[in-house]
Design a protein around this motif. Structure first.
Motif, PDB file in Angstrom:
ATOM      1  N   LEU A   1      10.124  38.166   2.584  1.00 24.91           N
ATOM      2  CA  LEU A   1      11.449  38.161   3.023  1.00 24.91           C
ATOM      3  C   LEU A   1      12.260  37.461   2.063  1.00 24.91           C
ATOM      4  N   GLY A   2      11.711  36.284   1.600  1.00 20.35           N
ATOM      5  CA  GLY A   2      12.285  35.351   0.575  1.00 20.35           C
ATOM      6  C   GLY A   2      12.469  36.026  -0.942  1.00 20.35           C
ATOM      7  N   ILE A   3      11.449  36.584  -1.128  1.00 18.28           N
ATOM      8  CA  ILE A   3      11.707  37.437  -2.448  1.00 18.28           C
ATOM      9  C   ILE A   3      12.766  38.603  -2.370  1.00 18.28           C
ATOM     10  N   LEU A   4      12.770  39.163  -1.314  1.00 14.97           N
ATOM     11  CA  LEU A   4      13.642  40.507  -1.122  1.00 14.97           C
ATOM     12  C   LEU A   4      15.315  39.504  -1.052  1.00 14.97           C
ATOM     13  N   THR A   5      15.311  38.806  -0.292  1.00 10.61           N
ATOM     14  CA  THR A   5      16.834  37.879   0.150  1.00 10.61           C
ATOM     15  C   THR A   5      17.145  37.493  -1.414  1.00 10.61           C
ATOM     16  N   ILE A   6      16.048  36.867  -2.212  1.00  6.98           N
ATOM     17  CA  ILE A   6      16.669  36.255  -3.472  1.00  6.98           C
ATOM     18  C   ILE A   6      16.904  37.349  -4.402  1.00  6.98           C
ATOM     19  N   ALA A   7      16.060  38.378  -4.426  1.00  8.11           N
ATOM     20  CA  ALA A   7      16.453  39.558  -5.261  1.00  8.11           C
ATOM     21  C   ALA A   7      17.765  40.277  -5.033  1.00  8.11           C
ATOM     22  N   ALA A   8      18.136  40.350  -3.776  1.00 10.79           N
ATOM     23  CA  ALA A   8      19.135  40.887  -3.605  1.00 10.79           C
ATOM     24  C   ALA A   8      20.595  40.318  -3.831  1.00 10.79           C
ATOM     25  N   GLU A   9      20.371  38.902  -4.069  1.00 13.54           N
ATOM     26  CA  GLU A   9      21.789  38.155  -4.617  1.00 13.54           C
ATOM     27  C   GLU A   9      21.974  38.287  -6.033  1.00 13.54           C
TER      28      GLU A   9
ATOM     29  N   ARG B   1       8.313  37.307 -20.348  1.00 16.10           N
ATOM     30  CA  ARG B   1       8.825  37.299 -19.091  1.00 16.10           C
ATOM     31  C   ARG B   1       8.793  38.126 -18.125  1.00 16.10           C
ATOM     32  N   THR B   2       8.543  38.161 -16.872  1.00 18.45           N
ATOM     33  CA  THR B   2       8.543  39.157 -15.883  1.00 18.45           C
ATOM     34  C   THR B   2       9.925  38.777 -15.277  1.00 18.45           C
ATOM     35  N   TRP B   3      10.472  39.686 -14.561  1.00 15.44           N
ATOM     36  CA  TRP B   3      11.712  39.976 -13.648  1.00 15.44           C
ATOM     37  C   TRP B   3      11.275  41.002 -12.606  1.00 15.44           C
ATOM     38  N   ILE B   4      12.116  40.853 -11.465  1.00 14.13           N
ATOM     39  CA  ILE B   4      11.973  41.857 -10.616  1.00 14.13           C
ATOM     40  C   ILE B   4      13.396  42.113 -10.095  1.00 14.13           C
ATOM     41  N   ARG B   5      13.451  43.458  -9.706  1.00 12.76           N
ATOM     42  CA  ARG B   5      14.618  43.897  -8.995  1.00 12.76           C
ATOM     43  C   ARG B   5      14.383  44.649  -7.800  1.00 12.76           C
ATOM     44  N   ILE B   6      15.356  44.298  -6.939  1.00 15.61           N
ATOM     45  CA  ILE B   6      15.240  45.082  -5.658  1.00 15.61           C
ATOM     46  C   ILE B   6      15.637  46.548  -5.669  1.00 15.61           C
ATOM     47  N   THR B   7      14.873  47.424  -5.172  1.00 18.37           N
ATOM     48  CA  THR B   7      15.164  48.848  -5.242  1.00 18.37           C
ATOM     49  C   THR B   7      16.257  49.253  -4.074  1.00 18.37           C
ATOM     50  N   ARG B   8      16.868  50.748  -4.107  1.00 16.12           N
ATOM     51  CA  ARG B   8      17.631  50.716  -3.010  1.00 16.12           C
ATOM     52  C   ARG B   8      16.647  50.887  -1.935  1.00 16.12           C
ATOM     53  N   GLU B   9      15.559  51.440  -1.743  1.00 11.45           N
ATOM     54  CA  GLU B   9      14.904  51.041  -0.539  1.00 11.45           C
ATOM     55  C   GLU B   9      14.502  49.809  -0.221  1.00 11.45           C
ATOM     56  N   GLY B  10      14.520  48.640  -1.033  1.00 11.38           N
ATOM     57  CA  GLY B  10      14.364  47.602  -0.868  1.00 11.38           C
ATOM     58  C   GLY B  10      15.609  46.837  -0.001  1.00 11.38           C
TER      59      GLY B  10
END
Length: 118
Positions: free
Chosen positions: A28-36, A81-90
């Motif tokens: 949940l923390g990962i997704l909320t940070i990624a959504a920002e 480096r490694t980055w993540i992006r939240i998807t539309r489904e995310g």
């Protein structure tokens, strides 16, 4: 809930809307940070969520396999480096989780302290 005539249909309890994949606190923390932001560096996530590299990696794998994030690898200068992006489904899954949590909060706020829900 039941009556003398048998079970009574009741609205779904708010926790029924929680998704085990999303609800786990670190995910949940990962997704909320990624959504920002547009994307977030994995090192930042590790520090912000106080996770080990291995633990974070496992949570990212779960989210990626569920289609909730995309992992991007590249370089910043000469450093990998490694980055993540939240998807539309995310984003949809995160919104559903927040909606369920709000419903639960609303339900219990309406009851008030020490109230008997029966």
């Amino acid at each position: 809930m039941s009556t003398e005539d048998g079970p009574r249909s009741a609205p779904a309890y708010p926790t029924n809307g929680l998704d085990d994949t999303v609800h786990q606190r670190h995910r949940l923390g990962i997704l909320t940070i990624a959504a920002e932001s547009e994307r977030v560096e994995v090192v930042y996530l590790r520090e912000a969520l106080e996770l080990t590299a291995g633990n974070l990696s496992r949570h990212l794998t779960v989210l990626e396999e569920a289609g909730l994030i995309q992992v991007e690898k590249g370089y910043h200068g000469r450093r990998p480096r490694t980055w993540i992006r939240i998807t539309r489904e995310g984003r949809r899954a995160l919104l559903a989780e927040i909606t369920a949590l709000r419903a639960l909060l609303t339900r219990h706020t309406a009851l008030g302290p020490g109230a008997d829900p029966a």
